[in-house]
Design an enzyme around this catalytic site. Structure first.
Site, PDB file in Angstrom:
ATOM      1  N   LYS A 155      47.241  33.839  45.064  1.00  0.00           N
ATOM      2  CA  LYS A 155      47.838  33.497  46.352  1.00  0.00           C
ATOM      3  C   LYS A 155      48.138  34.788  47.118  1.00  0.00           C
ATOM      4  CE  LYS A 155      49.972  29.319  44.398  1.00  0.00           C
ATOM      5  NZ  LYS A 155      49.042  28.301  44.909  1.00  0.00           N
ATOM      6  N   ARG A 162      51.058  22.209  55.844  1.00  0.00           N
ATOM      7  CA  ARG A 162      51.590  23.394  55.187  1.00  0.00           C
ATOM      8  C   ARG A 162      50.851  24.630  55.692  1.00  0.00           C
ATOM      9  NH1 ARG A 162      51.668  24.642  48.777  1.00  0.00           N
ATOM     10  NH2 ARG A 162      49.458  24.868  49.253  1.00  0.00           N
ATOM     11  N   ASP A 166      59.183  30.096  37.870  1.00  0.00           N
ATOM     12  CA  ASP A 166      57.812  30.080  38.358  1.00  0.00           C
ATOM     13  C   ASP A 166      57.805  30.797  39.709  1.00  0.00           C
ATOM     14  OD1 ASP A 166      55.426  29.430  39.727  1.00  0.00           O
ATOM     15  OD2 ASP A 166      55.215  27.537  38.664  1.00  0.00           O
ATOM     16  N   PHE A 194      56.186  21.826  41.234  1.00  0.00           N
ATOM     17  CA  PHE A 194      54.773  21.485  41.202  1.00  0.00           C
ATOM     18  C   PHE A 194      54.519  20.597  39.987  1.00  0.00           C
ATOM     19  CE2 PHE A 194      50.222  22.682  40.464  1.00  0.00           C
ATOM     20  CZ  PHE A 194      49.737  22.265  41.683  1.00  0.00           C
TER      21      PHE A 194
END
Length: 399
Positions: free
Chosen positions: A218, A366, A192, A123
């Site tokens: 999330k 996605r 991560d 990311f």
């Protein structure tokens, strides 16, 4: 088929713990759904704890110890023993603390290590933060594709930052193998976990990970902007030299000493006053995990993504989409990424039709599969709507 799979789903009842409607919500890898326990808990925090008890809630309601207490609730989800996870700040802030601390530990080891390797597919924000940490510690930074990390680590490597699951493709990296490679070279492994915490076993303690960070909004369903978490392996905690030595991580925070003395344990990863409203919303959201095992969640995750890929292959005309997510279970997170023409337009129409995913430019659809509230009927419906939408919008690749 979907009906039979839903009937056999041992986690199907967990869906009732969430605030949902008829939408097929496949964007849990961006923002998890709202758990039923959160609104009432936040009302209590606001009206009784803040409104009536006021400042007394720091002690009476455990506000002060919330970062460590909630960290201990997250620890089993990433397979870590208690006392190694603290909650607070954002993923980016925790990542900055982690990378500077790792570089400082490498410098203290005294072997001249001045290079930081970063996952070249990560990311973008992670790379920005790692580059800043490198400048601050006098290191250079080098992006490397994950498959090349074993050959890239050397006696110059101070630390390696890796994403457990690729945010674009959903590819799951081999954490045990890559961590071992980093350690064999004498460097520190920082992971991560934003796209893996809450959907698959991580094994932080088992595999000897040095430091890890992750978000909670999330798959842990903590809410928009909910605080992130920081894991520091127990034997490294006394060496964790944070570049943000705030008063919350002081050994005696209420003595107001002029000189900084770091707290013992993982508490030295704290910085300033915790965001109590978001912190306690997260704590309420985590209650659902009292009834779950991460292994059962992983089993359903793989079944959901398998079924989606099967449905896409069955319903979508050949040549329109290209799956980017690996078919091999050991290499797959809990999302499916599809490359297709006109991805932004396709997703806009999907959302209008009640199927919510997202897009990563220029051409990636996605879909994140949160096993706690996504069912197999949702998956089949999403694939059928996708097929219909693609037939209206997309042109087969190569035509």
């Amino acid at each position: 088929m979907a009906e039979a799979l839903d009937a056999a789903d041992q986690l199907a009842g967990i869906r009732a713990w969430f605030v949902l409607d008829e939408t097929v919500y496949l964007d849990g890898n961006s923002l998890g759904a709202l758990p039923m326990t959160v609104p009432g808990r936040i009302e209590d925090v606001i009206r009784r704890q803040w409104g009536a008890l006021r400042v007394g809630s720091w002690a009476e309601e455990g506000w002060w110890t919330a970062p460590e207490r909630i960290g201990d609730r997250i620890a089993p989800l990433v397979q870590a023993a208690s006392g190694q996870v603290v909650v607070g700040d954002s993923t980016s802030v925790n990542l900055f603390k982690s990378m500077v601390a790792a570089a400082r530990m490498a410098a203290a080891d005294g072997d001249g290590r001045r290079e930081i390797l970063v996952d070249g597919t990560m990311f973008p924000s992670d790379r920005y933060i790692a580059a800043s940490a490198a400048r601050m510690t006098g290191c250079t930074i080098r992006p490397v594709e994950p498959v090349r990390i074993p050959a890239a680590v050397s006696d110059r490597t101070a630390a390696v930052l890796m994403n457990h699951v690729d945010y674009r493709t959903g590819r799951l990296q081999d954490l045990p193998f890559l961590t071992a490679c980093v350690h064999e070279a004498g460097a520190y492994a920082v992971w991560d976990l934003c796209h893996s915490a809450g959907v698959l076993p991580v094994g932080l303690d088992e595999h000897g990970v040095d430091i890890a960070v992750g978000c909670t909004y999330k798959y842990l369903n903590g809410g928009p902007g909910s605080p992130a978490f920081l894991y520091v392996r127990r034997d490294l905690q006394d060496r964790f030299d944070s570049p943000l030595p705030g008063w919350n991580s002081h050994a005696e925070p209420f003595r107001m000493k002029a000189e900084y003395e770091p707290a013992t344990g993982v508490s030295r990863g704290r910085v300033g006053t915790p965001d109590i409203l978001s912190m306690l919303a997260l704590e309420a959201a985590l209650e659902v995990w009292d009834h779950l095992s991460i292994d059962a969640v992983r089993t359903k995750s793989l079944a959901l993504t398998d079924f989606f890929l099967e449905c896409v292959a069955a319903y979508v005309s050949p040549g329109i989409v290209e799956p980017l997510t690996p078919a091999v279970h050991a290499e797959r997170g809990s999302q499916v990424a599809l490359r297709c023409p006109d991805a932004a337009e396709v997703m806009t129409r999907l959302i209008e039709a009640g199927v919510v995913g997202d897009v990563r430019p220029p051409d990636v659809l996605r879909f994140g599969f949160a096993p706690l509230y996504v069912g197999f009927g949702d998956v089949e419906r999403a694939a059928r709507v996708l097929a219909r939408t693609l037939s209206e919008v997309a042109v087969p690749s190569g035509s």
